[in-house]
Design a protein around this motif. Structure first.
Motif, mmCIF file in Angstrom:
data_model
loop_
_atom_site.group_PDB
_atom_site.id
_atom_site.type_symbol
_atom_site.label_atom_id
_atom_site.label_comp_id
_atom_site.label_asym_id
_atom_site.label_seq_id
_atom_site.Cartn_x
_atom_site.Cartn_y
_atom_site.Cartn_z
ATOM 1 N N HIS A 24 -6.220 28.604 4.590
ATOM 2 C CA HIS A 24 -7.254 28.006 3.737
ATOM 3 C C HIS A 24 -8.673 28.383 4.158
ATOM 4 O O HIS A 24 -9.539 28.618 3.313
ATOM 5 C CB HIS A 24 -7.093 26.479 3.671
ATOM 6 C CG HIS A 24 -7.574 25.749 4.888
ATOM 7 N ND1 HIS A 24 -6.855 25.692 6.066
ATOM 8 C CD2 HIS A 24 -8.725 25.045 5.108
ATOM 9 C CE1 HIS A 24 -7.525 24.974 6.954
ATOM 10 N NE2 HIS A 24 -8.659 24.576 6.411
ATOM 11 N N LEU A 63 -7.694 28.866 -3.221
ATOM 12 C CA LEU A 63 -6.312 28.873 -2.753
ATOM 13 C C LEU A 63 -5.657 27.551 -3.135
ATOM 14 O O LEU A 63 -6.105 26.476 -2.729
ATOM 15 C CB LEU A 63 -6.261 29.058 -1.235
ATOM 16 C CG LEU A 63 -4.880 28.974 -0.584
ATOM 17 C CD1 LEU A 63 -3.973 30.099 -1.083
ATOM 18 C CD2 LEU A 63 -4.997 29.016 0.936
ATOM 19 N N LYS A 76 -0.735 26.643 4.472
ATOM 20 C CA LYS A 76 -2.075 26.188 4.061
ATOM 21 C C LYS A 76 -3.012 26.114 5.264
ATOM 22 O O LYS A 76 -4.177 26.527 5.192
ATOM 23 C CB LYS A 76 -1.991 24.829 3.378
ATOM 24 C CG LYS A 76 -3.319 24.328 2.835
ATOM 25 C CD LYS A 76 -3.159 23.021 2.079
ATOM 26 C CE LYS A 76 -4.491 22.555 1.487
ATOM 27 N NZ LYS A 76 -4.326 21.292 0.728
#
Length: 261
Positions: free
Chosen positions: A117, A127, A113
């Motif tokens: 992101h 996302l 992440k």
């Protein structure tokens, strides 16, 4: 176990070894074919750009400089691709040792992440990375697992103008953990592209420019490299087309099966 049973067992093991060797041989042949295509793409781009320059088809010194810069970027792309292929090959054959260890999947997802992101936000893509249960662990090389998941998401972002990317854990057994990456893009974008050959009239500037625009590295190579890395860690990877289940909207699912620790 009598002698006949022993012979049957040995025959069974020999048949299994033969099947595994045949599958590996087929996989390596496909890997070589795809690798050849992927290496040819940036090389063809460099050839096309140099043809423009050598044929005096540049409209200005500035355009010539631009073509040289584009050829340089293609050379860097080619070098990066070669480095990735060599790294995977060394890992597969054991010269690059894997650091296999028990990893908390939630920590892996958190790092993914962090890496993706902002890029997804820049492309206006949604996302969603669903954090797994902290107790779920996988047996893998941390850096390589993060790299291969990142490569798959990165390729998806490059394909998509709008839509959603979702990463989640869907199944946990006593031996495996299943991770799914859903991308709202056609599965055909991930499949092997036909080879692009530099067969055009070098005096036709429009045709050459169109050719150069069409040349790009497909995600098939990243998919193949990710598959190879995952298999060296005892896992597997497959691609599913779920467009029919998604109301005919493009949806590709990448299913990663990891070894549970």
């Amino acid at each position: 176990m009598n002698e006949i049973d022993e012979l049957k067992e040995e025959l069974k093991q020999a048949q299994l070894a033969y099947q595994m060797a045949a599958q590996m041989s087929q996989f390596k042949a496909g890997f070589l074919a795809r690798t050849s295509h992927e290496l040819r793409s940036p090389l063809s781009s460099m050839i096309g750009l140099h043809q423009l320059i050598l044929s005096d088809l540049c409209e200005s010194p500035e355009e010539q400089k631009e073509f040289i810069a584009q050829a340089y970027q293609s050379a860097l792309k080619l070098l990066k691709l070669i480095d990735e292929i060599v790294a995977v090959s060394k890992t597969e054959y054991g010269s690059n040792q894997l650091n296999l260890e028990s990893l908390q999947l939630a920590e892996i997802f958190s790092e993914i992440k962090r890496l993706t992101h902002l890029q997804a936000a820049n492309y206006n893509l949604k996302l969603e990375i669903v954090a797994p249960d902290p107790t779920i662990t996988v047996y893998a090389d941390r850096d390589r697992l993060i790299q291969l998941i990142f490569n798959l998401i990165d390729s998806g972002i490059a394909f998509m103008n709008t839509g959603r990317i979702k990463v989640s854990t869907t199944k946990v057994t006593s031996e495996t953990v299943t991770v799914e990456i859903d991308l709202e893009c056609p599965i055909t974008l991930w499949q092997e592209q036909k080879g692009i050959e530099a067969n055009f009239d070098s005096s036709n500037l429009t045709e050459i420019r169109q050719f150069l625009q069409e040349i790009s590295l497909s995600a098939n190579m990243k998919l193949l490299l990710s598959q190879t890395l995952l298999e060296t860690m005892g896992g597997s990877l497959k691609l599913l087309d779920l467009s029919e289940q998604n109301k005919q909207q493009p949806l590709t699912r990448i299913v990663l099966t990891c070894k549970k620790s």
